[in-house]
Every structure is written in C-alpha cells, then in structure tokens.
Design a protein around this motif. Structure first.
Motif, PDB file in Angstrom:
ATOM      1  N   ASN A  80       0.828  -1.210   0.000  1.00  0.00           N
ATOM      2  CA  ASN A  80       0.000   0.000   0.000  1.00  0.00           C
ATOM      3  C   ASN A  80       0.860   1.256   0.000  1.00  0.00           C
ATOM      4  N   LEU A  81       1.994   1.203   0.693  1.00  0.00           N
ATOM      5  CA  LEU A  81       2.944   2.311   0.614  1.00  0.00           C
ATOM      6  C   LEU A  81       3.410   2.508  -0.825  1.00  0.00           C
ATOM      7  N   MET A  82       3.685   1.415  -1.517  1.00  0.00           N
ATOM      8  CA  MET A  82       4.136   1.502  -2.905  1.00  0.00           C
ATOM      9  C   MET A  82       3.049   2.076  -3.808  1.00  0.00           C
ATOM     10  N   VAL A  83       1.802   1.679  -3.578  1.00  0.00           N
ATOM     11  CA  VAL A  83       0.698   2.188  -4.401  1.00  0.00           C
ATOM     12  C   VAL A  83       0.508   3.686  -4.178  1.00  0.00           C
ATOM     13  N   VAL A  84       0.519   4.113  -2.921  1.00  0.00           N
ATOM     14  CA  VAL A  84       0.342   5.539  -2.623  1.00  0.00           C
ATOM     15  C   VAL A  84       1.521   6.350  -3.153  1.00  0.00           C
ATOM     16  N   LEU A  85       2.720   5.799  -3.046  1.00  0.00           N
ATOM     17  CA  LEU A  85       3.889   6.471  -3.620  1.00  0.00           C
ATOM     18  C   LEU A  85       3.754   6.599  -5.136  1.00  0.00           C
ATOM     19  N   ALA A  86       3.261   5.546  -5.774  1.00  0.00           N
ATOM     20  CA  ALA A  86       3.058   5.602  -7.225  1.00  0.00           C
ATOM     21  C   ALA A  86       2.045   6.683  -7.585  1.00  0.00           C
ATOM     22  N   GLY A  87       0.981   6.784  -6.792  1.00  0.00           N
ATOM     23  CA  GLY A  87       0.012   7.856  -7.017  1.00  0.00           C
ATOM     24  C   GLY A  87       0.636   9.226  -6.835  1.00  0.00           C
ATOM     25  N   SER A  88       1.517   9.361  -5.848  1.00  0.00           N
ATOM     26  CA  SER A  88       2.214  10.631  -5.631  1.00  0.00           C
ATOM     27  C   SER A  88       3.140  10.952  -6.796  1.00  0.00           C
ATOM     28  N   CYS A  89       3.783   9.921  -7.351  1.00  0.00           N
ATOM     29  CA  CYS A  89       4.633  10.130  -8.532  1.00  0.00           C
ATOM     30  C   CYS A  89       3.815  10.716  -9.678  1.00  0.00           C
TER      31      CYS A  89
END
Length: 321
Positions: A213-222
């Motif tokens: 979930n951290l990776m998904v939210v980071l991807a959204g932030s990217c």
C-alpha cells in the motif's frame, strides 16, 4: 473450477467497498484519474509477477489445480486479481484525502532540504535492501520477509527519488491513505486464520499489505507530482493530457525533474493568486474542486504597465477564470 477460498472472502469484502468509494469519488474521477488508476494497476501487476513466480518456483506457495480459475505463467490468476483490486481500493481511498490540495503547493523549491529529503531515505532503503538480501541468503526463518524487502526496496527508492519531497509535504493525508486500506485488509486477513499456527504467516501478510500500500500511494504521488509539474510549468512541458506515448514520455521527464531546478517565481505567483481567490467563497471552492483551467499571471511595473503576461495551466475552473 472454483476460486481460492481466501480470494473469495477477500473479493466479497473489497469489491463492495470499491463500489462505495467509486460513488463517493465520482465527482472527482475524470479521464486523467482513470488513466492514473489503470496505469498504476498495470505496473503493479507487472512488478508483482517476478515475486509470485519466484515464490511458486521455490515452492514457497503451492496451489491445487482444482481450486484455481486459471494460471498465467505458473501463478494463479487470482493473485493478479488480488493485486489489481488492492491497487484500485487504495487509490480510490487516497483520492478522498489528496484531492483538496493543489500540486504546486507541495513543491519544495529549496535545494538543500530537497536533496536531504531525497537522499537520506534512499540511503536507509539501500541498507534495508541489503539486510533483506542477507535474510534471504543466510536465515531460513526470515526468508519471506527478506524476499519482500529485496523486492520492494528498489521500487520505493526509485519512486522516492522523484516524489519524496512531494510525499513529505503531504505526509498526513498520504499516511491516512496508506493506513486505511492496510488496516482493512489486515482485518479481512485475520478472518481467514483457522488456528494459531497461521499467525506467523498472518504477520508476514500484514507487513506485505503495509509495504504494497505504501508503494501504491507512492506511485500515485509520482503521478500527481509529475502532472503537477506539467500544469504548473506548461512552457517547459507543453503537452497536456492525452493517452499517448508523447504524454507518457513527458510525464517521465516531469517526474525526474527536481522542483528546485524550475523557476520558483511561478509557484510564488500562483500562491499569491490563490490567496486572492480564497477571499471569495465561490473562487476558493472551485479552486480545490475543479480540475485544469487557465490562469493568466500578469506582472506590472510601478506605472501599472504590463511587463509580462504568462498563461499557465493550473487548478482553476475554466468558466470563471
């Protein structure tokens, strides 16, 4: 053939929530958000494939042919469905909390703090990746945790390079975006535990949920940071949203561009205009609820003569500005 029992339980609890979140966020979902969710979901599946294939290859996971719908490679299709559902759930949940801020307000234009925020976590993540590798090679009992750390760390480091400062500026809503789906999926996961012997595997799954979930939210932030750069600095990034390789290449370039390397006057001018607009309820509300429009920034001299007029893209209502 039937779906894996755990997957049936998972889908029965997640799909209704996705439906509710879709209804809640419907006013904010446009072609850009659909493109964002679709792109990140595809990337999530592609990045998860090597880990799942490796798990099956070393027989860390085994499936009965009678209990799965289909297989892609040597991995049941249910695993890929799980990845897509988790990604969509997390992105829809995060949209509720991140839509209220304009991207350029989260830019960090100070070079010193920008570099510190960028490289310090990357250095720590490098240590985590090495530690994970040592777990895989040397210790059997921490093998799965080591695999997760080795698998996740490179992607997190890459995303942090481009969006770490943007993430830190929006740390509270983004942490909520991570915590909500993680806690919910952990609750679902605990419902599938049959006895105390599964508690160790349960804890690993919960760590996996947190990291992914951290990776998904980071991807959204990217994505948000890159598109924020495009709409803020439209002279440097002239191609507006379209489903094309040209736009994707520009997004990648915007993602890799440091905010401090761009003219800070543009951000300051936008902040000044937002401050003026916020004095009106109608302008202030439209500023946060409606997507890309046009803003003309005009610089004048002491004699009120126009020195420079710059048209940029930003988050304002087309019909009002």
């Amino acid at each position: 053939m039937e779906m894996l029992p755990d997957q049936r339980i998972y889908l029965s609890y997640t799909l209704p929530i996705i439906g509710v979140l879709t209804l809640i966020t419907r006013p904010c979902i446009n072609r850009l958000e659909i493109f964002k969710i679709g792109s990140i979901s595809v990337l999530a599946v592609l990045y998860a494939i090597p880990l799942y294939i490796y798990y099956v290859y070393i027989k860390a996971r085994m499936y009965s042919p009678e209990s799965i719908l289909a297989v892609i490679g040597n991995v049941p299709i249910e695993e890929y469905i799980h990845v897509v559902v988790q990604t969509i759930l997390t992105l829809l949940w995060s949209l509720i909390f991140i839509q209220w801020s304009i991207p350029c307000l989260s830019f960090n234009c100070d070079k010193y703090s920008y570099q510190l925020i960028r490289w310090l976590p990357i250095s720590l993540l490098s240590t985590v990746m090495v530690t994970g590798y040592m777990m895989v090679v040397l210790t059997q009992e921490n093998f799965y945790l080591g695999c997760i750390l080795c698998w996740a760390s490179p992607a997190i480091m890459l995303m942090w390079y481009g969006t770490g400062n943007f993430f830190v500026k929006k740390i509270i809503p983004l942490l909520i975006a991570i915590a909500g789906p993680t806690l919910y999926m952990c609750w679902i996961n605990r419902m599938t535990v049959k006895d105390d012997k599964d508690m160790g595997e349960l804890a690993l799954k919960e760590v996996f949920f947190l990291i992914t979930n951290l990776m998904v939210v980071l991807a959204g932030s990217c994505f948000d940071k890159a598109y924020g750069m495009i709409i803020t600095y439209s002279l440097e990034f002239p191609h507006q949203f379209s489903v094309s390789w040209r736009f994707v290449r520009q997004m990648l370039r915007a993602f890799a561009t440091s905010e401090y390397s761009m003219p800070s006057e543009v951000v300051e001018d936008i902040k000044a205009n937002i401050k003026v607009l916020n004095t009106s309820n109608a302008f202030g509300t439209s500023n946060y609820l409606f997507h890309v429009g046009k803003l003309i920034i005009v610089k004048i001299n002491k004699d009120n003569k126009c020195l420079k007029s710059v048209r940029i893209n930003t988050y304002y209502l087309n019909d009002i500005i």
